[in-house]
Design an enzyme around this catalytic site. Structure first.
Site, PDB file in Angstrom:
ATOM      1  N   GLU A  91       0.896  -1.007  -0.240  1.00 37.16           N
ATOM      2  CA  GLU A  91       0.065  -0.074   0.081  1.00 37.16           C
ATOM      3  C   GLU A  91       0.807   1.331  -0.063  1.00 37.16           C
ATOM      4  OE1 GLU A  91      -3.954  -1.566   1.877  1.00 37.16           O
ATOM      5  OE2 GLU A  91      -2.345  -1.316   3.317  1.00 37.16           O
ATOM      6  N   CYS A 104       3.286   8.405   1.660  1.00 42.07           N
ATOM      7  CA  CYS A 104       4.052   7.364   2.601  1.00 42.07           C
ATOM      8  C   CYS A 104       4.075   6.061   1.743  1.00 42.07           C
ATOM      9  CB  CYS A 104       2.850   7.190   3.726  1.00 42.07           C
ATOM     10  SG  CYS A 104       3.565   5.602   4.805  1.00 42.07           S
ATOM     11  N   CYS A 111       7.105  -7.669   6.366  1.00 34.70           N
ATOM     12  CA  CYS A 111       7.979  -7.155   7.114  1.00 34.70           C
ATOM     13  C   CYS A 111       8.640  -8.277   8.102  1.00 34.70           C
ATOM     14  CB  CYS A 111       7.951  -6.059   7.777  1.00 34.70           C
ATOM     15  SG  CYS A 111       9.361  -5.523   8.795  1.00 34.70           S
ATOM     16  N   CYS A 115       7.250  -6.654  14.718  1.00 34.29           N
ATOM     17  CA  CYS A 115       6.894  -5.838  15.887  1.00 34.29           C
ATOM     18  C   CYS A 115       5.475  -6.401  16.597  1.00 34.29           C
ATOM     19  CB  CYS A 115       6.817  -4.197  15.689  1.00 34.29           C
ATOM     20  SG  CYS A 115       8.554  -3.768  15.114  1.00 34.29           S
ATOM     21  N   CYS A 118       2.473  -4.007  14.990  1.00 38.16           N
ATOM     22  CA  CYS A 118       2.156  -3.667  13.663  1.00 38.16           C
ATOM     23  C   CYS A 118       1.412  -4.690  12.903  1.00 38.16           C
ATOM     24  CB  CYS A 118       3.656  -3.281  13.248  1.00 38.16           C
ATOM     25  SG  CYS A 118       3.620  -3.007  11.515  1.00 38.16           S
ATOM     26  N   GLY A 168       6.712  -2.545   5.686  1.00 34.54           N
ATOM     27  CA  GLY A 168       8.180  -3.057   5.296  1.00 34.54           C
ATOM     28  C   GLY A 168       9.463  -2.382   6.276  1.00 34.54           C
ATOM     29  N   GLU A 169      10.547  -2.618   6.255  1.00 34.94           N
ATOM     30  CA  GLU A 169      11.836  -2.123   6.840  1.00 34.94           C
ATOM     31  C   GLU A 169      12.752  -1.782   6.134  1.00 34.94           C
ATOM     32  OE1 GLU A 169      12.830  -0.955  10.031  1.00 34.94           O
ATOM     33  OE2 GLU A 169      14.539  -0.602   8.562  1.00 34.94           O
ATOM     34  N   SER A 200      12.255   5.841   7.737  1.00 36.53           N
ATOM     35  CA  SER A 200      12.149   5.219   9.167  1.00 36.53           C
ATOM     36  C   SER A 200      12.292   3.968   9.278  1.00 36.53           C
ATOM     37  CB  SER A 200      10.471   5.603   9.543  1.00 36.53           C
ATOM     38  OG  SER A 200      10.160   5.019  10.726  1.00 36.53           O
ATOM     39  N   SER A 222      12.349   4.211  15.352  1.00 34.91           N
ATOM     40  CA  SER A 222      11.122   3.675  15.822  1.00 34.91           C
ATOM     41  C   SER A 222      11.509   3.111  17.354  1.00 34.91           C
ATOM     42  CB  SER A 222      10.500   2.713  15.112  1.00 34.91           C
ATOM     43  OG  SER A 222       9.871   3.251  13.740  1.00 34.91           O
ATOM     44  N   CYS A 342      -0.720   4.799  10.345  1.00 29.76           N
ATOM     45  CA  CYS A 342       0.685   4.178  10.676  1.00 29.76           C
ATOM     46  C   CYS A 342       0.370   2.722  11.210  1.00 29.76           C
ATOM     47  CB  CYS A 342       1.412   4.800  11.633  1.00 29.76           C
ATOM     48  SG  CYS A 342       2.501   5.948  11.307  1.00 29.76           S
TER      49      CYS A 342
HETATM   50  N1  SAH Z   1       9.601  -0.274   9.390  1.00 27.26           N
HETATM   51  C1  SAH Z   1       9.793   0.896   9.599  1.00 27.26           C
HETATM   52  C2  SAH Z   1       8.978   1.894   8.825  1.00 27.26           C
HETATM   53  C3  SAH Z   1       7.592   1.380   8.702  1.00 27.26           C
HETATM   54  S1  SAH Z   1       6.477   1.440  10.117  1.00 27.26           S
HETATM   55  C4  SAH Z   1       9.733   1.372  11.117  1.00 27.26           C
HETATM   56  O1  SAH Z   1       9.279   0.505  11.743  1.00 27.26           O
HETATM   57  O2  SAH Z   1      10.127   2.303  11.399  1.00 27.26           O
HETATM   58  C5  SAH Z   1       6.319   3.231  10.195  1.00 27.26           C
HETATM   59  C6  SAH Z   1       5.897   3.615  11.650  1.00 27.26           C
HETATM   60  O3  SAH Z   1       4.539   3.132  12.066  1.00 27.26           O
HETATM   61  C7  SAH Z   1       6.868   2.943  12.654  1.00 27.26           C
HETATM   62  O4  SAH Z   1       7.125   3.976  13.777  1.00 27.26           O
HETATM   63  C8  SAH Z   1       5.773   2.097  13.354  1.00 27.26           C
HETATM   64  O5  SAH Z   1       6.500   1.850  14.642  1.00 27.26           O
HETATM   65  C9  SAH Z   1       4.699   2.599  13.286  1.00 27.26           C
HETATM   66  N2  SAH Z   1       3.642   1.721  13.473  1.00 27.26           N
HETATM   67  C10 SAH Z   1       3.500   0.435  13.373  1.00 27.26           C
HETATM   68  N3  SAH Z   1       2.312  -0.165  13.573  1.00 27.26           N
HETATM   69  C11 SAH Z   1       1.625   0.756  14.338  1.00 27.26           C
HETATM   70  C12 SAH Z   1       0.361   0.883  14.818  1.00 27.26           C
HETATM   71  N4  SAH Z   1      -0.485  -0.069  14.754  1.00 27.26           N
HETATM   72  N5  SAH Z   1      -0.106   2.168  15.240  1.00 27.26           N
HETATM   73  C13 SAH Z   1       0.722   3.041  15.139  1.00 27.26           C
HETATM   74  N6  SAH Z   1       1.988   3.133  14.634  1.00 27.26           N
HETATM   75  C14 SAH Z   1       2.360   2.007  14.295  1.00 27.26           C
HETATM   76 FE1  SF4 Z   2       8.423  -3.861  10.244  1.00 26.61          FE
HETATM   77 FE2  SF4 Z   2       8.199  -1.350  10.943  1.00 26.61          FE
HETATM   78 FE3  SF4 Z   2       6.077  -2.932  11.309  1.00 26.61          FE
HETATM   79 FE4  SF4 Z   2       8.297  -3.400  12.889  1.00 26.61          FE
HETATM   80  S1  SF4 Z   2       6.803  -1.415  12.781  1.00 26.61           S
HETATM   81  S2  SF4 Z   2       6.830  -4.984  11.677  1.00 26.61           S
HETATM   82  S3  SF4 Z   2       9.868  -2.947  11.543  1.00 26.61           S
HETATM   83  S4  SF4 Z   2       6.920  -2.479   9.386  1.00 26.61           S
END
Ligand code: SAH
Ligand code: SF4
Length: 369
Positions: A91, A104, A111, A115, A118, A168-169, A200, A222, A342
């Site tokens: 997306e 974005c 990924c 986390c 996420c 993705g990371e 990020s 993050s 996010c």
């Molecule tokens: N993988 C990278 C970039 C993609 S995630 C990273 O983790 O930084 C982009 C942002 O969205 C990150 O800060 C992540 O921690 C945050 N994020 C992920 N899941 C979320 C959620 N359910 N609610 C709010 N923010 C979230």
């Molecule tokens: Fe991957 Fe970023 Fe989601 Fe963590 S928050 S699972 S690094 S996309």
């Protein structure tokens, strides 16, 4: 096989142009046609010699990802579901504001970092996106939105900022991401300033150092937890690159960064990482790093078992930080009516890591109050 010209940054395009027996300056013309004017058909590139257009027609194409679904939020946010083949989709999200338009972008289908909070991570990992698939999100969105009349004046860009915060990371897909970043910054392509392109990361330390040298765009990290015990659980990559090591990498990056601060992201999880004690711990952790803190309300998705902190709690948490002179913002959630906020980007991912299976074996979440 045809080459997709969206895969080439300026240097790669010059090499390609030479390989078909043309002068290097043709690469600049091609960049203009493709990225600045959004033209995909070589026949329309009228200042290229017919013979060159013929060669390009035979061996090359300009292909962005097919769009499976186009959703619009009441707040103007727009989300596209893009087909990356083999049952996978990613997306991209456009977020308009008064003074900017932000795109974005996703960098992987799924990924592997996994986390806890996420929804992309929960789906597991399928594959890396190519440069064409990454920069193609910008190419396609920019020109679609221009054609829709969103530019203030003819030919002006609609997207002023790009954030690599989709699925993705990005630093686990390093080379294609860096080539895509170079195109975003290239004056012959999008000409975005480094300050307006933000990558990020969940904390890939060696790649943070490489990025500083290769293409130092604005960096967001993050964080989500003020100590290793909690972060090990929320962001499993912390077991490899713990906080002390990560913060040292942030310090090093600051010498190259286009802004004089790192943005730390912190998703606010009710009862997990949001107490005043956590806030004070966070203050001592980041005190020596020039930074801004973004507190993100947790955006729920089904089966997460987590809740966002209340607005009141977020404000109290923010107060502890601002009292310690740390610039802190509570981020507004945009596009949540179309699951575009996010962490809600789910796309479609055929997990190749057997993540669901492995996740059952992880210990329960540490709840520290
Ligand atoms: N993988 C990278 C970039 C993609 S995630 C990273 O983790 O930084 C982009 C942002 O969205 C990150 O800060 C992540 O921690 C945050 N994020 C992920 N899941 C979320 C959620 N359910 N609610 C709010 N923010 C979230
Ligand atoms: Fe991957 Fe970023 Fe989601 Fe963590 S928050 S699972 S690094 S996309």
């Amino acid at each position: 096989m045809r080459v997709n010209l969206l895969d080439f940054d300026a240097a790669a395009l010059a090499a390609y142009v030479e390989s078909i027996g043309e002068k290097p300056f043709r690469a600049r013309q091609l960049l203009h046609w493709i990225h600045q004017r959004g033209v995909a058909s070589f026949d329309q590139m009228t200042d290229l010699a017919k013979s060159l257009r013929g060669k390009l027609g035979d061996g090359a194409s300009v292909d962005a990802l097919p769009v499976l679904k186009d959703s619009r939020s009441a707040d103007g946010t727009r989300k596209w579901l893009l087909d990356v083949g083999a049952g996978n989709a990613v997306e991209a999200v456009y977020i308009p504001a008064d003074d900017r338009g932000t795109l974005c972008v996703s960098t992987q289908a799924g990924c592997a970092v996994n986390c806890r909070f996420c929804s992309t991570g929960k789906q597991g990992f399928s594959r890396n996106l190519s440069t064409a698939e990454i920069v193609g999100q910008l190419w396609w969105a920019e020109h679609l939105l221009r054609r829709a009349g969103l530019a203030a004046t003819e030919g002006e860009r609609v997207i002023s900022n790009v954030v690599l915060m989709g699925m993705g990371e990005p630093l686990q897909n390093y080379d294609p991401v860096v080539a895509a970043l170079r195109l975003m910054l290239d004056d012959n392509a999008y000409g975005l300033s480094r300050r307006r392109v933000t990558l990020s990361t969940s904390g890939m330390v060696p790649q943070i150092d490489r990025l500083a040298l290769d293409c130092p765009v604005a960096l967001a990290v993050s964080l989500h937890a003020p100590n290793d015990a909690l972060r090990d659980d929320l962001v499993p990559l912390n077991r490899k690159y713990p906080l002390r090591v990560l913060l040292a990498a942030c310090q090093r990056y600051l010498r190259y960064a286009p802004r004089d601060f790192i943005t730390f992201e912190y998703v606010m999880l009710d009862g997990i990482n949001d107490s005043d004690v956590h806030a004070r711990e966070l203050v001592s952790l980041v005190r020596d790093v020039s930074c801004k803190l973004n507190l993100i309300p947790f955006n729920p998705f089904s089966g997460s078992g987590l809740r966002s902190s209340s607005l009141e709690r977020m404000k109290a948490f923010a107060r502890v930080l601002t009292d310690a002179a740390i610039v802190t913002t509570v981020r507004k959630t945009r596009g949540d009516d179309i699951d575009a906020a996010c962490g809600q980007l789910a796309g479609e991912v055929q997990d190749r890591t057997r993540l669901q299976e492995r996740t059952h074996r992880l210990p329960p979440l540490v709840v520290a109050r």
